[in-house]
Design a protein around this motif. Structure first.
Motif, PDB file in Angstrom:
ATOM      1  N   ASN A  39      42.019  40.650  35.727  1.00  0.00           N
ATOM      2  CA  ASN A  39      42.913  41.195  36.595  1.00  0.00           C
ATOM      3  C   ASN A  39      42.238  42.806  36.917  1.00  0.00           C
ATOM      4  O   ASN A  39      42.438  43.051  37.977  1.00  0.00           O
ATOM      5  CB  ASN A  39      44.294  41.559  35.984  1.00  0.00           C
ATOM      6  CG  ASN A  39      45.272  41.707  37.119  1.00  0.00           C
ATOM      7  OD1 ASN A  39      45.758  41.126  38.102  1.00  0.00           O
ATOM      8  ND2 ASN A  39      45.609  43.211  36.952  1.00  0.00           N
ATOM      9  N   TYR A  42      39.540  42.373  39.423  1.00  0.00           N
ATOM     10  CA  TYR A  42      40.018  41.924  40.648  1.00  0.00           C
ATOM     11  C   TYR A  42      40.743  42.869  41.318  1.00  0.00           C
ATOM     12  O   TYR A  42      40.781  43.201  42.697  1.00  0.00           O
ATOM     13  CB  TYR A  42      40.979  40.648  40.590  1.00  0.00           C
ATOM     14  CG  TYR A  42      41.428  39.921  41.610  1.00  0.00           C
ATOM     15  CD1 TYR A  42      40.838  40.098  42.905  1.00  0.00           C
ATOM     16  CD2 TYR A  42      42.315  38.731  41.490  1.00  0.00           C
ATOM     17  CE1 TYR A  42      41.025  39.432  43.817  1.00  0.00           C
ATOM     18  CE2 TYR A  42      42.761  38.128  42.465  1.00  0.00           C
ATOM     19  CZ  TYR A  42      42.293  38.297  43.842  1.00  0.00           C
ATOM     20  OH  TYR A  42      42.259  37.388  45.118  1.00  0.00           O
ATOM     21  N   ALA A  72      44.460  36.140  46.801  1.00  0.00           N
ATOM     22  CA  ALA A  72      45.333  36.577  45.781  1.00  0.00           C
ATOM     23  C   ALA A  72      46.677  35.805  45.624  1.00  0.00           C
ATOM     24  O   ALA A  72      46.817  35.600  44.246  1.00  0.00           O
ATOM     25  CB  ALA A  72      45.628  37.975  46.233  1.00  0.00           C
ATOM     26  N   TYR A  75      45.862  33.324  42.902  1.00  0.00           N
ATOM     27  CA  TYR A  75      45.931  33.831  41.600  1.00  0.00           C
ATOM     28  C   TYR A  75      47.408  34.130  41.081  1.00  0.00           C
ATOM     29  O   TYR A  75      47.602  33.499  40.015  1.00  0.00           O
ATOM     30  CB  TYR A  75      45.122  35.018  41.673  1.00  0.00           C
ATOM     31  CG  TYR A  75      45.071  35.994  40.487  1.00  0.00           C
ATOM     32  CD1 TYR A  75      44.783  35.399  39.182  1.00  0.00           C
ATOM     33  CD2 TYR A  75      45.716  37.287  40.604  1.00  0.00           C
ATOM     34  CE1 TYR A  75      45.001  36.309  38.122  1.00  0.00           C
ATOM     35  CE2 TYR A  75      45.637  38.043  39.509  1.00  0.00           C
ATOM     36  CZ  TYR A  75      45.168  37.690  38.219  1.00  0.00           C
ATOM     37  OH  TYR A  75      45.386  38.498  37.396  1.00  0.00           O
ATOM     38  N   TRP A  93      42.603  26.575  36.386  1.00  0.00           N
ATOM     39  CA  TRP A  93      42.934  27.687  35.750  1.00  0.00           C
ATOM     40  C   TRP A  93      43.407  27.412  34.296  1.00  0.00           C
ATOM     41  O   TRP A  93      43.497  28.498  33.525  1.00  0.00           O
ATOM     42  CB  TRP A  93      44.023  28.491  36.494  1.00  0.00           C
ATOM     43  CG  TRP A  93      44.053  29.396  37.711  1.00  0.00           C
ATOM     44  CD1 TRP A  93      43.836  29.024  38.804  1.00  0.00           C
ATOM     45  CD2 TRP A  93      43.316  30.581  37.707  1.00  0.00           C
ATOM     46  NE1 TRP A  93      43.562  30.065  39.592  1.00  0.00           N
ATOM     47  CE2 TRP A  93      43.253  30.906  38.862  1.00  0.00           C
ATOM     48  CE3 TRP A  93      42.950  31.690  36.574  1.00  0.00           C
ATOM     49  CZ2 TRP A  93      42.585  32.271  39.301  1.00  0.00           C
ATOM     50  CZ3 TRP A  93      42.513  32.755  36.957  1.00  0.00           C
ATOM     51  CH2 TRP A  93      42.195  33.053  38.169  1.00  0.00           C
ATOM     52  N   GLY A 114      37.344  34.248  34.841  1.00  0.00           N
ATOM     53  CA  GLY A 114      38.287  34.287  35.961  1.00  0.00           C
ATOM     54  C   GLY A 114      37.718  34.379  37.565  1.00  0.00           C
ATOM     55  O   GLY A 114      38.105  33.764  38.363  1.00  0.00           O
ATOM     56  N   HIS A 118      38.442  31.583  40.359  1.00  0.00           N
ATOM     57  CA  HIS A 118      39.185  32.104  41.790  1.00  0.00           C
ATOM     58  C   HIS A 118      38.119  31.750  43.066  1.00  0.00           C
ATOM     59  O   HIS A 118      38.437  31.516  43.920  1.00  0.00           O
ATOM     60  CB  HIS A 118      39.187  33.732  41.630  1.00  0.00           C
ATOM     61  CG  HIS A 118      40.247  33.894  42.431  1.00  0.00           C
ATOM     62  ND1 HIS A 118      41.575  33.265  42.704  1.00  0.00           N
ATOM     63  CD2 HIS A 118      40.536  35.325  43.006  1.00  0.00           C
ATOM     64  CE1 HIS A 118      42.342  34.054  43.793  1.00  0.00           C
ATOM     65  NE2 HIS A 118      41.668  35.301  43.787  1.00  0.00           N
ATOM     66  N   ASP A 122      39.462  28.587  44.181  1.00  0.00           N
ATOM     67  CA  ASP A 122      40.502  29.204  44.922  1.00  0.00           C
ATOM     68  C   ASP A 122      40.045  29.546  46.422  1.00  0.00           C
ATOM     69  O   ASP A 122      40.960  29.486  47.489  1.00  0.00           O
ATOM     70  CB  ASP A 122      41.238  30.406  44.288  1.00  0.00           C
ATOM     71  CG  ASP A 122      42.220  30.082  43.329  1.00  0.00           C
ATOM     72  OD1 ASP A 122      42.380  28.707  42.807  1.00  0.00           O
ATOM     73  OD2 ASP A 122      42.682  30.965  42.344  1.00  0.00           O
TER      74      ASP A 122
END
Length: 235
Positions: A39, A42, A72, A75, A93, A114, A118, A122
């Motif tokens: 995080n 990101y 986003a 996530y 995930w 991560g 992502h 994603d």
């Protein structure tokens, strides 16, 4: 480690919403939590993208903004699934969410794991969803060029992540340092984003064929989960 669960929130509608939600996640989690490690990185990237949008550096700022927000929100949906059983967590995930409290996994491994989920999972879905919502296609206008402009920002952020984590956290016996370094250096952000773009084109091509699209996206989730698991091996 206390595996806190960040409070859920509504989907973000703007880049400012995205940044606010990421700050809330950061505040809710201990620094060593695997999700917190990702995080923080990101959040830094998102602030950079928002600044570039404000500076007018993209050919289609509306498309970039919609992509950033939709990306986003995928996530955030994964984070919100922490309040439910593991079976409710997105397949791609699940390895990171289940390993986020493991003390033998280095923070840089969590951060790159991560990024792996992502970007490889994603991002293609976000590109397709954004183009669908805005009635455009991935190959229209400046979409590809704008996508590549973000690559430069992410490349700098990846280096920042390595420099921030490695000196303080990847310490100990020389053999341990070498093992962690070899593991994370085998993962390339630029290659991941190139693959993600090609994956988005593939998903876009079959989007009207429900079964084919479902099989492709399900396979993508499983393959990405396997790759993420390799980045989360305790060394």
């Amino acid at each position: 480690m206390d595996l806190a669960v960040p409070p859920p929130g509504p989907p973000a509608a703007t880049i400012d919403d995205v940044i606010a939600r990421m700050k809330a996640i950061d505040a809710a989690l201990p620094a060593g939590d695997g999700v917190a490690c990702f995080n923080r990185m990101y959040l830094e990237v998102t602030v950079g993208v928002g600044g570039q949008v404000e500076q007018g550096l993209f050919g289609d700022p509306a498309w970039v903004t919609a992509l950033d927000v939709g990306f986003a929100n995928l996530y955030f949906a994964a984070i919100d699934s922490l309040s439910g059983p593991p079976s409710s967590q997105p397949t791609a995930w699940r390895p990171l969410l289940s390993a986020r409290g493991e003390p033998d996994i280095e923070p840089i491994q969590f951060a790159l794991a991560g990024m792996n989920v992502h970007i490889n999972h994603d991002l293609p879905l976000a590109v397709v969803a954004t183009c669908t919502d805005l009635d455009t296609t991935p190959t229209d206008g400046s979409h590809r060029e704008d996508y590549q402009k973000i690559d430069k920002l992410l490349d700098a952020s990846e280096q920042s992540v390595r420099e921030a984590f490695e000196p303080s956290d990847v310490r100990g016996a020389d053999r341990h340092v070498a093992n962690v370094t070899n593991l994370v250096c085998n993962w390339s952000l630029n290659e991941a984003r190139d693959v993600a773009w090609d994956t988005a084109l593939a998903i876009w091509t079959v989007r009207d064929h429900h079964l084919t699209s479902q099989l492709l996206t399900n396979a993508l989730a499983r393959v990405v989960a396997m790759g993420t698991s390799t980045l989360l091996v305790a060394v």
